[in-house]
Design a protein around this motif. Structure first.
Motif, PDB file in Angstrom:
ATOM      1  N   THR A 132       0.831  -1.207   0.000  1.00  0.00           N
ATOM      2  CA  THR A 132       0.000   0.000   0.000  1.00  0.00           C
ATOM      3  C   THR A 132       0.864   1.254   0.000  1.00  0.00           C
ATOM      4  OG1 THR A 132      -1.824  -1.094   1.157  1.00  0.00           O
ATOM      5  CG2 THR A 132      -1.715   1.305   1.316  1.00  0.00           C
ATOM      6  N   ALA A 133       1.876   1.276   0.855  1.00  0.00           N
ATOM      7  CA  ALA A 133       2.765   2.435   0.916  1.00  0.00           C
ATOM      8  C   ALA A 133       3.438   2.682  -0.427  1.00  0.00           C
ATOM      9  CB  ALA A 133       3.812   2.226   2.013  1.00  0.00           C
ATOM     10  N   GLU A 134       3.841   1.603  -1.081  1.00  0.00           N
ATOM     11  CA  GLU A 134       4.513   1.732  -2.377  1.00  0.00           C
ATOM     12  C   GLU A 134       3.560   2.291  -3.435  1.00  0.00           C
ATOM     13  OE1 GLU A 134       6.471  -1.187  -5.781  1.00  0.00           O
ATOM     14  OE2 GLU A 134       6.351  -1.882  -3.697  1.00  0.00           O
ATOM     15  N   LEU A 135       2.334   1.799  -3.459  1.00  0.00           N
ATOM     16  CA  LEU A 135       1.366   2.251  -4.458  1.00  0.00           C
ATOM     17  C   LEU A 135       0.936   3.693  -4.226  1.00  0.00           C
ATOM     18  CD1 LEU A 135      -0.902  -0.890  -4.881  1.00  0.00           C
ATOM     19  CD2 LEU A 135       0.386   0.267  -6.685  1.00  0.00           C
ATOM     20  N   ALA A 165      -4.016   3.075   7.800  1.00  0.00           N
ATOM     21  CA  ALA A 165      -4.270   4.486   7.527  1.00  0.00           C
ATOM     22  C   ALA A 165      -3.006   5.318   7.722  1.00  0.00           C
ATOM     23  CB  ALA A 165      -5.389   4.995   8.432  1.00  0.00           C
ATOM     24  N   ARG A 166      -2.302   5.074   8.816  1.00  0.00           N
ATOM     25  CA  ARG A 166      -1.083   5.853   9.089  1.00  0.00           C
ATOM     26  C   ARG A 166      -0.012   5.579   8.043  1.00  0.00           C
ATOM     27  NH1 ARG A 166      -2.577   4.561  14.567  1.00  0.00           N
ATOM     28  NH2 ARG A 166      -3.223   6.474  15.657  1.00  0.00           N
ATOM     29  N   LEU A 197     -10.110   5.999  12.669  1.00  0.00           N
ATOM     30  CA  LEU A 197      -9.496   6.460  11.419  1.00  0.00           C
ATOM     31  C   LEU A 197      -9.360   7.979  11.403  1.00  0.00           C
ATOM     32  CD1 LEU A 197     -11.262   4.174   8.774  1.00  0.00           C
ATOM     33  CD2 LEU A 197      -8.922   3.996   9.636  1.00  0.00           C
ATOM     34  N   ALA A 198     -10.358   8.686  11.934  1.00  0.00           N
ATOM     35  CA  ALA A 198     -10.325  10.146  11.918  1.00  0.00           C
ATOM     36  C   ALA A 198      -9.178  10.703  12.749  1.00  0.00           C
ATOM     37  CB  ALA A 198     -11.666  10.697  12.412  1.00  0.00           C
TER      38      ALA A 198
END
Length: 501
Positions: A132-135, A165-166, A197-198
């Motif tokens: 996810t971080a890479e994308l 999320a972070r 999440l908020a």
């Protein structure tokens, strides 16, 4: 928030909310069974969404195919104020395809629940975090706005969702989205997850209506800190559908004084989407259903005539609609009198009583149209009706070629013959009628309904039309074994009534 449903995180009063919409009618809405939108339809719907003030328009999923990419590209090139995005799976190829469509951003979906991480893609939590971080970084490096969606978030571990999320925000994501992918969540679960999440950053919410809690969970999300609501027009979507944009918008506007979109555009938007998707509006649908501002009951009609707000939570004009008083077996004298007055028919008290009795008798098992009421009044008053437009003959053919039709009408004593072509025999016949009328064909067909079909090979269809001309409206129903004849007879009767007025 109280402990009515158990201890929950602290929430914000909805009246203090600042909320916008991401509309996903063109993507998630199109995933409803049997729905397929042409590129021109997508652009038309997107244009109306933009005019309404929708903040983000998810135009489709670029990975679907060439046709979908063409549609997305048309939307992106239309120059809307709204941000236009494409839905992307957690693979770089999807991001590249979205870039080819020149979108403003992407809605990047990655698995969030263990059911999806392990059972769907055979991966691990740590691999999902890294990928996810890479994308996200890749998409941001290419100038895209990025919303990160954790699929099946309502059934995911909250701690892992927060980590996801972070990691997304650290990589450059603009916001994350709480996804109740299968409409599983209760309001308290929604508050719990969205609140977590908020705390990480800007949060959206994506709710479905499988439990009938779509609007409730959207509002719970906003109270918990979400400031962008994913929705579809009319709630069209997979299974029981997405949360309906018009319902959330009105709930916020009427219930809490929160403005999100131009609510006066909602009915026009709903009709446009219903026509394009082929998914009709249920009569009792909130905000945009036919019955939402329609009154038949004598008590309700009488009250509404005295005070428009007597039996309505907000005025129909707020959503671009008009109030309707219809007649049936529950009709009262006030409603019948109002219907007659609308058509400039004056009656005595005794005549009104008899007309009302006949209307209620006729209303047993059917809806009473304007034409029915006028015909009853003519009978009670002993008036001879002088027809101005009358159908003498009708021929229609479809076959394998272009549907054609010809009509012979008597108009003010003069016979006229005309023909027409159309997308079907009914369309061709209506065109022929308008051709025969010439300058007198300026009436507008406001609605067309096939209301009832009897069983068997000799089935009879009932067609009801509503037409308007010079500020006057009339509804007429006609029945016949031939849907084309029923349609034309209803339309000609309506035209005759309008021309007589």
């Amino acid at each position: 928030m109280t402990d009515l449903f158990g201890g929950l995180p602290e929430t914000t009063p909805l009246s203090d909310a600042d909320v916008q919409f991401l509309d996903t009618t063109l993507r998630d809405g199109e995933q409803a069974p049997g729905v397929s939108l042409a590129p021109t339809e997508k652009v038309d719907i997107a244009r109306r969404l933009d005019r309404a003030g929708v903040s983000v328009i998810e135009a489709g999923s670029a990975c679907t195919g060439a046709g979908e990419r063409e549609a997305i590209s048309r939307v992106t090139s239309a120059g809307f104020d709204a941000r236009v995005t494409s839905f992307c799976r957690g693979v770089r190829h999807d991001v590249d395809l979205a870039l080819d469509c020149d979108v403003d951003g992407i809605n990047l979906v990655v698995p969030a629940s263990d059911r999806h991480i392990e059972g769907k893609i055979g991966s691990t939590r740590e691999d999902v975090l890294a990928d996810t971080a890479e994308l996200v970084a890749y998409a941001r490096d290419h100038g895209l706005w990025v919303e990160l969606l954790g699929e099946d978030g309502s059934r995911a571990d909250v701690d892992f969702l927060s980590r996801l999320a972070r990691r997304g925000f650290d990589a450059g994501a603009d916001r994350v989205c709480y996804c109740d992918t299968v409409g599983h969540a209760t309001p308290e679960r929604t508050v719990e997850v969205v609140s977590a999440l908020a705390e990480c950053g800007p949060t959206s919410t994506h709710t479905h209506d499988d439990l009938g809690l779509g609007v409730t969970n959207a509002l719970a999300s906003v109270a918990a800190g979400a400031d962008l609501v994913h929705a579809t027009v009319n709630g069209v979507g997979e299974r029981a559908g997405n949360v309906a944009l018009e319902e959330v918008a009105i709930a916020l506007a009427h219930g809490y004084g929160v403005e999100t979109v131009d609510t006066t555009t909602l009915y026009d938007l709903a009709r446009t989407v219903a026509d394009a998707t082929g998914v009709p509006l249920a009569p009792n649908k909130a905000v945009v259903g036919e019955n939402a501002f329609t009154h038949e009951s004598g008590i309700h009609t009488d009250g509404t005539l005295k005070d428009e707000a007597m039996y309505e939570p907000y005025p129909p004009e707020m959503v671009g609609r008009e109030r309707r008083l219809v007649l049936g077996k529950h009709a009262g004298r006030a409603g019948v009198a109002a219907a007659l007055e609308e058509h400039d028919v004056q009656v005595t008290d005794d005549e009104l009583a008899e007309i009302t009795d006949r209307v209620t008798d006729l209303g047993e098992g059917k809806r009473v149209t304007d034409a029915d009421v006028l015909a009853i009044a003519e009978t009670v008053q002993g008036r001879e009706r002088e027809r101005r437009v009358e159908l003498l003959d009708l021929t229609a053919a479809s076959g394998s070629g272009t549907p054609t039709a010809s009509v012979r009408l008597r108009i003010n004593g003069e016979e006229r013959t005309a023909s027409g072509t159309g997308s079907g025999p009914v369309d061709a016949a209506v065109g022929a009628v308008r051709e025969a009328l010439g300058t007198g064909s300026d009436a507008t067909l406001d609605s067309y309904h096939v209301d009832a079909i009897t069983g068997g090979t000799d089935a009879v269809v009932t067609v009801e039309v509503e037409m308007s001309r010079d500020g006057r409206t009339v509804s007429v129903a006609a029945s016949d074994a031939d849907i084309t004849r029923a349609s034309v007879e209803a339309m000609v009767e309506a035209l005759d009534r309008l021309h007589a007025a």
